[in-house]
Write an enzyme that holds these catalytic residues in place. Structure first.
Site, mmCIF file in Angstrom:
data_model
loop_
_atom_site.group_PDB
_atom_site.id
_atom_site.type_symbol
_atom_site.label_atom_id
_atom_site.label_comp_id
_atom_site.label_asym_id
_atom_site.label_seq_id
_atom_site.Cartn_x
_atom_site.Cartn_y
_atom_site.Cartn_z
ATOM 1 N N THR A 94 -18.968 -12.834 -39.809
ATOM 2 C CA THR A 94 -20.230 -12.848 -40.540
ATOM 3 C C THR A 94 -20.932 -11.503 -40.345
ATOM 4 O OG1 THR A 94 -21.250 -13.880 -38.598
ATOM 5 C CG2 THR A 94 -20.543 -15.340 -40.386
ATOM 6 N N TYR A 95 -22.074 -11.361 -40.992
ATOM 7 C CA TYR A 95 -22.795 -10.083 -40.956
ATOM 8 C C TYR A 95 -23.133 -9.712 -39.520
ATOM 9 C CZ TYR A 95 -25.896 -6.390 -42.641
ATOM 10 O OH TYR A 95 -26.483 -5.175 -42.910
ATOM 11 N N HIS A 96 -22.858 -8.468 -39.163
ATOM 12 C CA HIS A 96 -22.926 -8.039 -37.769
ATOM 13 C C HIS A 96 -24.236 -7.349 -37.400
ATOM 14 C CE1 HIS A 96 -21.339 -4.959 -40.367
ATOM 15 N NE2 HIS A 96 -21.664 -4.028 -39.490
#
Length: 382
Positions: A94-96
């Site tokens: 997922t978005y980091h």
């Protein structure tokens, strides 16, 4: 660090490395202390054995990922973010760039499948960690987007099913493995660990030791081991003194230098920066020559230039570019984003500070400025 420079005795007891700070004392006295340790060892007092329930850590946010990647993989902050960007673009995580530890139902289902296939479904303890509040935590925690284990990801890379756009290498797998294990651990049961503590004394000095000696219930540590056991130190239960196997004397401080992980933690604690800027802040200090990083432990060592610049800022410009001023400016931006302040009002307040700086005629007059007062953030918050 500089104020507390002195002699430090480093010792090894059955694989446990300890550190005893002696301070700025005479060399002869240091040699006497070392001689006593070699001849008689440390006196062992206050030995206790007890159990602790250790809950699993939450899944990664940007700052905790940067910290662990530095501590466990010796990755720089920029390297970690670059590799995470690739994993995100390929759809593996997922978005980091996130401050949220929230786990969605999809994430929980992924953990369930992984643990079920591994024969550990009895350890499955679903957690959402925190819930999104309107306007906050829009993103999830950093987690795998599919139930692929690191080994399965390697097999996919070998078969050419991934890495078509970019090459998937060992470092990508290492970071994915870290993210994967941390996330799966966050959805598992707690661990029960037996600890032992003792006080080691020599002359007028003492050092407290607390170490895990045995895992009673594995829980999440089966996939994410965060403790290193020292079962050999159980010997302290039955002795009045113990000799270390090795001793070295160095110059050091009772205040350790910051690691990259410490710097990132401090940025977050002081409300400075965003998940997208933590790595950039560290890199900028390195690029400008203010700090250098040790190769092995990634300890941030301030340079002469960095110390001089820091001293000048603290003495003359703390109210303009110090931690409080930076945090208050970011709060101002938050107020605009939340809709509690019009952008024109925010710009006018920033302009008033800039005008005051430009009209200052000396360092003394600059030092008298206070951006927090000029921005009037306290009033705005109310």
């Amino acid at each position: 660090y500089r104020e507390k420079l002195g002699y430090v005795v480093k010792f090894d007891i059955n694989g446990y490395t300890g550190r005893l700070y002696l301070g700025n004392i005479g060399r002869e006295y240091v040699e006497r202390i070392v001689s006593i340790i070699n001849e008689k060892g440390f006196e062992v007092e206050n030995v206790k054995v007890y159990e602790k329930i250790i809950p699993p850590p939450p899944p990664y946010t940007t700052d905790t990922l940067l910290s662990d990647a530095s501590n466990f993989l010796t990755f720089s902050a920029s390297k970690t973010m670059s590799i995470a960007q690739t994993l995100f673009e390929l759809g593996f995580i997922t978005y980091h760039r996130t401050d949220s530890t929230r786990v969605s139902p999809i994430g929980i289902a992924i953990a369930r499948e992984v643990l079920s296939r591994a024969g550990m479904i009895q350890q499955f303890t679903p957690r959402t960690w925190d819930r999104a509040i309107e306007g906050e935590n829009a993103h999830e925690a950093i987690r795998p987007t599919n139930p692929y284990t690191p080994d399965e990801l390697i097999e996919m890379a070998v078969r050419g099913e991934v890495g078509i756009i970019v090459n998937i290498g060992k470092e990508h797998i290492k970071l994915y493995d870290l993210i994967f294990r941390r996330f799966i651990a966050s959805q598992m049961s707690h661990a029960k660990i037996r600890f032992m503590s003792a006080t080691l004394k020599i002359d007028r000095y003492s050092v407290d030791v607390e170490v895990p000696v045995e895992i009673i219930e594995e829980g999440f540590t089966k996939v994410y081991r965060i403790v290193y056991l020292f079962p050999q130190l159980k010997e302290l239960l039955n002795v009045g003194s113990i000799k270390p196997s090795s001793i070295t004397v160095t110059k050091g401080s009772d205040r350790g230098l910051y690691r990259v992980s410490d710097l990132i933690r401090l940025l977050k604690e002081h409300g400075i920066g965003r998940p997208s800027t933590y790595a950039k802040a560290i890199d900028n200090n390195i690029r400008h020559g203010y700090i250098i990083l040790s190769k092995r432990k990634k300890v941030a060592i301030p340079t002469k230039l960095g110390i001089e610049v820091s001293d000048i800022i603290r003495e003359h410009f703390e109210n303009i570019v110090g931690a409080n001023a930076t945090r208050d400016l970011e709060k101002l931006i938050d107020y605009v984003e939340e809709g509690s302040m019009e952008i024109y009002e925010a710009l006018n307040r920033i302009k008033s500070v800039v005008d005051a700086i430009q009209s200052a005629t000396s360092i003394q007059s600059l030092a008298g400025l206070n951006t927090s007062t000029d921005l009037a953030l306290i009033t705005s918050a109310q």
